[in-house]
Design an enzyme around this catalytic site. Structure first.
Site, PDB file in Angstrom:
ATOM      1  N   GLY A 125      -1.165  -7.254  11.778  1.00  0.00           N
ATOM      2  CA  GLY A 125       0.296  -7.331  11.857  1.00  0.00           C
ATOM      3  C   GLY A 125       0.949  -7.671  10.536  1.00  0.00           C
ATOM      4  NE  ARG A 154      -0.728  -6.773 -10.845  1.00  0.00           N
ATOM      5  CZ  ARG A 154      -0.252  -6.931  -9.627  1.00  0.00           C
ATOM      6  NH1 ARG A 154      -1.008  -6.698  -8.572  1.00  0.00           N
ATOM      7  NH2 ARG A 154       0.990  -7.312  -9.459  1.00  0.00           N
ATOM      8  CG  LEU A 166       4.590  -5.498   4.338  1.00  0.00           C
ATOM      9  CD1 LEU A 166       4.675  -5.096   2.881  1.00  0.00           C
ATOM     10  CD2 LEU A 166       5.966  -5.428   4.974  1.00  0.00           C
ATOM     11  CB  ALA A 167      -0.187  -1.492   6.859  1.00  0.00           C
ATOM     12  CB  SER A 179       4.690 -13.227  -9.345  1.00  0.00           C
ATOM     13  OG  SER A 179       5.282 -11.952  -9.485  1.00  0.00           O
TER      14      SER A 179
END
Lengths: 623, 259
Positions: A25, A312, A27-28, A265
């Site tokens: 459950g 990254r 985002l996808a 982030s």
């Protein structure tokens, strides 16, 4: 303990053959639930945690999409598409990436309509920020918690579906195994209630796995503790293939911690944060006392164009090497990420991520440079999936039955758990996009397939469901009665240490061979594992120990994939094979589980390049 | 900030309960002190070494956790008497505050215990259904952008949207009990969040109707504990006051229009 098969409708819903099962459950899974329900199907949504607490909440920086402002500066969906391939070192399949990047602006609009509080310009337009792998501002964001804001918006919509009766949630249920019929078609799942420990089978006309990444295999990562890769590994053991399992993203900037590594982030660098080390090795001074001329901004020096915003994998290796060369802070394994010189307004934009740093370290990044080091962050590889391309290869055919279907008919994989979109490395702020895109775009494929199965009257028989329930109950009994001597938490710690050391930033053949020997020992220890809780109410010890077996299996596919890929590409870096080798390895690694020998069999499949010709991935490096 | 004379051993007194129906009991666990521990890493240690201070092997302590970054809301529990997330509860800070190497962990008291430190917070999610906690969109079709908003309005809504359904505000609220109907600060603040969105406001009347029922806004006793304990600094008392004002207007309108 309960041991039953559900055959008829009951008060919980979610039992008929006319329903679609979605596992996960985040985002996808939420986007898929919403889309499949919209197409007129009933959905059963399974999750180990209340869906609002899924790992998607951890994404901070943003979500990429071309918008009006970016477009007028020369950016386009095509460019987003090209950046994603270049970032991924051309291991991505191009038609799905084409669809994703061209749908991206509409996905932002949809989130906007759902009420996501995206940051705004003075005029009230959605604001944009810089992110890695691009020279354009094309990242939309909501404070420092974009992932949280996006998943909440979908959670709210799915709550509405729940009230309207089209989605039934099964929270605190753990996926155990796919139900496959005699023809190898997926007809449902077996799952376990994490409170009562009841094991039940559920019918589904189609099953979507949206179970996320596998960072826990590496012990400490930036992932949530539920990201074991267990669900994907169970499908793999049941016959689903893994694609590019060896491709794991190590995020350059994380805060090392006792229990996990917390993400710092990429937006810190997107907004102007600079990475540096003291020019003098083991410089004992406080960072604020080191004058500008004695700081080494090594990323800016080596990559004058992209600077601190190289992808990254490149940033991670450069940081790692600086520490290997002895330039880490106080000689240790950390470098500075410095936001102290940013204007106050910019610092305010980063308040959320500064708060995290301060909360967990006690230092305020407004005044003192942050100390960071790379950590395992994202699973580019995952369950192998197919699709139908448009005739001109520009995108996938919307609604084609096999979009993001695994090699097992009726079993789909959406979001981080599949191997699509990101190739050899994922660009920052493309994950929220790919996960949502899968749910919204490929959700239609799931609904179309499910309707076809329903009209053909095909579903699992009672005896088939019972067979799978019995099989899972037997596994539980075997684990509970195992009178061994090994502690599962200790095996996990060892597995994480070995894989992190041998198979993340640097992948040296000898070190990986050692790790492989250790992994084989750990598999033997696992056969003699001992549960510390054998009760049948909320047994977390059982759940973890079962997942540990899955982590060992998945870990083996990662390690063998890395050992056999004799090249360097994206996040996969082999010092003995430092160059990309398209002739041998412009290929997907496919891992198939060999049941008899309990090990992966590796095969390779060409990656077609219909739209963009692969080119060297240098990011304008100067030596 | 962190003192140098750290203890060798930490002791955790944990309130345990085997299942929803059985009686709670206390158990103590020792573990070696290390710098930079948080309560989660202590619980992880105890899970791997489930032996009490008395030397008895017991079932590992059960608790809920997920992100460990104080953003999912899972790992809320009562630590030394205060409801908070165990991931962001740093042992060094606790030691500095209390000067005591004994740390107590209890489940939140306002929700039914599932086992040990794990409680059932489904009431919070059900309350989000009651206040229709969503923006009613037509569907996922391509319908262009949403409504524009000023940075100030975005800032205000963003502050409200960070609620992670953790339950701290309800644990601290004297009006919210395990068996009454009070809806509490969390759901009231969420109702305000959706009422503040242009499209979301189309359901405003229905939300306010729900908040007029038994257990609605008028049950708030204005103790203001909620806002003090919220880990995300959500202006909960402002939300309650603003919703109270909206309710007054709502009732006057209803009185005159009869709708």
């Amino acid at each position: 303990m309960a041991n039953q098969t559900t055959t008829g409708p009951d008060t919980q819903g979610g039992v008929g053959s006319d329903r679609v099962i979605i596992v996960g459950g985040g985002l996808a899974g939420l986007a898929a639930s919403m889309r499949v329900a919209e197409a007129g199907m009933k959905v059963d949504l399974f999750s180990m945690v209340p869906v609002k607490r899924s790992h998607s909440v951890c994404a901070q920086g943003g979500i990429n999409a071309c918008n009006k402002v970016a477009r007028q500066q020369g950016y386009s969906e095509w460019q987003h598409f090209d950046e994603t391939l270049y970032g991924g070192d051309f291991l991505n399949h191009q038609p799905p990436v084409y669809s994703m990047t061209h749908w991206a602006p509409d996905i932002i609009d949809l989130f906007d309509r759902m009420g996501v509080p995206f940051n705004r310009t003075k005029e009230g337009q959605r604001d944009l920020r810089m992110f890695g792998g691009s020279l354009f501002k094309r990242t939309h964001f909501a404070g420092a918690t974009t992932g949280q804001q996006l998943i909440y918006a979908l959670d709210e919509q799915v709550r509405r579906c729940e009230v309207e009766g089209s989605v039934t949630k099964h929270e605190f249920w753990e996926f155990l195994w796919p139900v496959l019929d005699d023809d190898g078609v997926c007809r449902g799942i077996v799952a376990q209630d994490m409170r009562s420990m009841e094991i039940r089978a559920f019918r589904g006309a189609a099953v979507v796995m949206a179970t996320g990444g596998n960072g826990l295999i590496f012990g400490k990562s930036t992932n949530s503790v539920i990201c074991t890769g267990g669900a994907a590994a169970r499908c793999y053991k049941a016959g689903a293939w893994l694609g590019n399992a060896e491709f794991i993203q190590v995020h350059p900037t994380a805060i090392p911690g006792e229990d996990k590594c917390r993400l710092m982030s990429e937006s810190a660098r997107g907004e102007g944060g600079r990475v540096w080390v003291p020019r003098k090795q083991k410089d004992p001074r406080h960072p604020n006392e080191i004058p500008e001329g004695e700081r080494w901004y090594f990323l800016e020096e080596k990559y004058p164009g992209y600077g601190n915003l190289v992808p990254r994998d490149i940033a991670t290796r450069e940081l790692f090497w600086k520490c290997q060369e002895g330039y880490g802070v106080h000689g240790g394994r950390m470098v500075y990420l410095d936001c102290t010189a940013l204007p106050d307004a910019t610092k305010d934009k980063l308040a959320g991520i500064f708060e995290i740093y301060e909360k967990f370290t006690g230092d305020n990044p407004r005044d003192v440079a942050m100390k960071i080091f790379p950590a395992v962050h994202y699973t580019m590889g995952g369950m192998y999936t197919t699709y139908t391309a448009e005739d001109d290869s520009k995108g996938m055919k919307h609604g084609a039955l096999n979009n993001m279907m695994t090699n097992i008919p009726g079993l789909y994989a959406f979001g981080e758990v599949n191997y699509q979109y990101h190739g050899g490395t994922r660009l920052g702020a493309n994950a929220l996009l790919s996960c949502t895109f899968d749910g919204l775009f490929c959700g239609l494929s799931v609904a179309n397939y499910a309707k076809e199965q329903i009209s053909a009257g095909k579903s699992a028989s009672d005896s088939l469901l019972q067979k799978y329930v019995d099989q899972e109950n037997d596994k539980v009994t075997k684990l509970s009665e195992n009178n061994g001597k090994f502690n599962p938490y200790h095996i996990h710690e060892k597995l994480g240490d070995e894989l992190t050391d041998s198979c993340t930033v640097m992948r040296e053949q000898k070190r990986m061979e050692q790790a492989y020997d250790v992994l084989c020992d750990l598999k033997e220890q696992y056969a003699q594992v001992k549960l510390s809780d054998t009760g049948m109410w909320t047994n977390q010890n059982l759940s973890f120990t079962r997942a540990l077996g899955d982590m060992l299996a998945y870990g083996e596919a990662i390690l063998l994939g890395a050992m056999q890929r004799e090249e360097s590409r994206g996040s996969h870096y082999r010092p003995d094979f430092p160059e990309r080798n398209d002739e041998r390895f412009l290929k997907t690694t496919i891992a198939k589980y060999d049941v008899l020998n309990d090990r992966p069999i590796l095969e390779y499949e060409d990656v077609p390049q219909p739209l963009v010709e692969p080119r060297a991935r240098t990011y304008g490096k100067v030596d | 900030m962190i003192k140098s004379n750290k203890p060798k051993t930490l002791t955790f007194k944990i309130k345990r309960q085997d299942d929803p129906k059985s009686e709670p009991y206390w158990q103590a666990f020792d573990m070696p002190y290390r710098p930079s521990l948080n309560i989660i890493s202590c619980l992880q240690y105890i899970a791997g070494h489930a032996t009490t201070t008395g030397g008895k092997d017991v079932a590992p302590v059960v608790w809920e956790c997920s992100c460990l970054e104080e953003v999912c809301g899972s790992c809320t529990m009562v630590i030394n008497g205060r409801a908070r997330q165990s991931c962001s509860a740093l042992v060094d800070e606790i030691l500095d505050e209390t000067g005591d190497t004994i740390i107590t962990l209890e489940p939140m008291s306002k929700f039914p215990v599932v086992r040990d430190l794990w409680v059932d917070r489904s009431r919070m999610f059900e309350n989000l259904k009651k206040v229709k906690g969503w923006v009613p969109i037509d569907g996922t079709h391509k319908l262009g952008e949403g409504p524009q908003e000023s940075p100030e309005q975005q800032d205000m809504r963003y502050a409200l949207s960070r609620c992670m359904t953790c339950g701290c505000c309800l644990e601290a609220c004297p009006q919210f009990t395990i068996d009454n109907e009070f809806i509490g600060a969390q759901a009231i603040s969420q109702a305000r969040y959706f009422n503040e969105h242009e499209t979301g406001a189309t359901l405003k009347d229905e939300r306010l109707d729900a908040l007029s029922e038994v257990g609605g806004v008028s049950d708030c006793g204005n103790a203001q504990n909620c806002v003090k304990v919220c880990p995300k600094d959500i202006p909960l008392t402002e939300s309650i006051a603003a919703t109270g004002r909206q309710l007054t207007v709502h009732h006057i309108k209803k009185f005159f229009t009869g709708k």
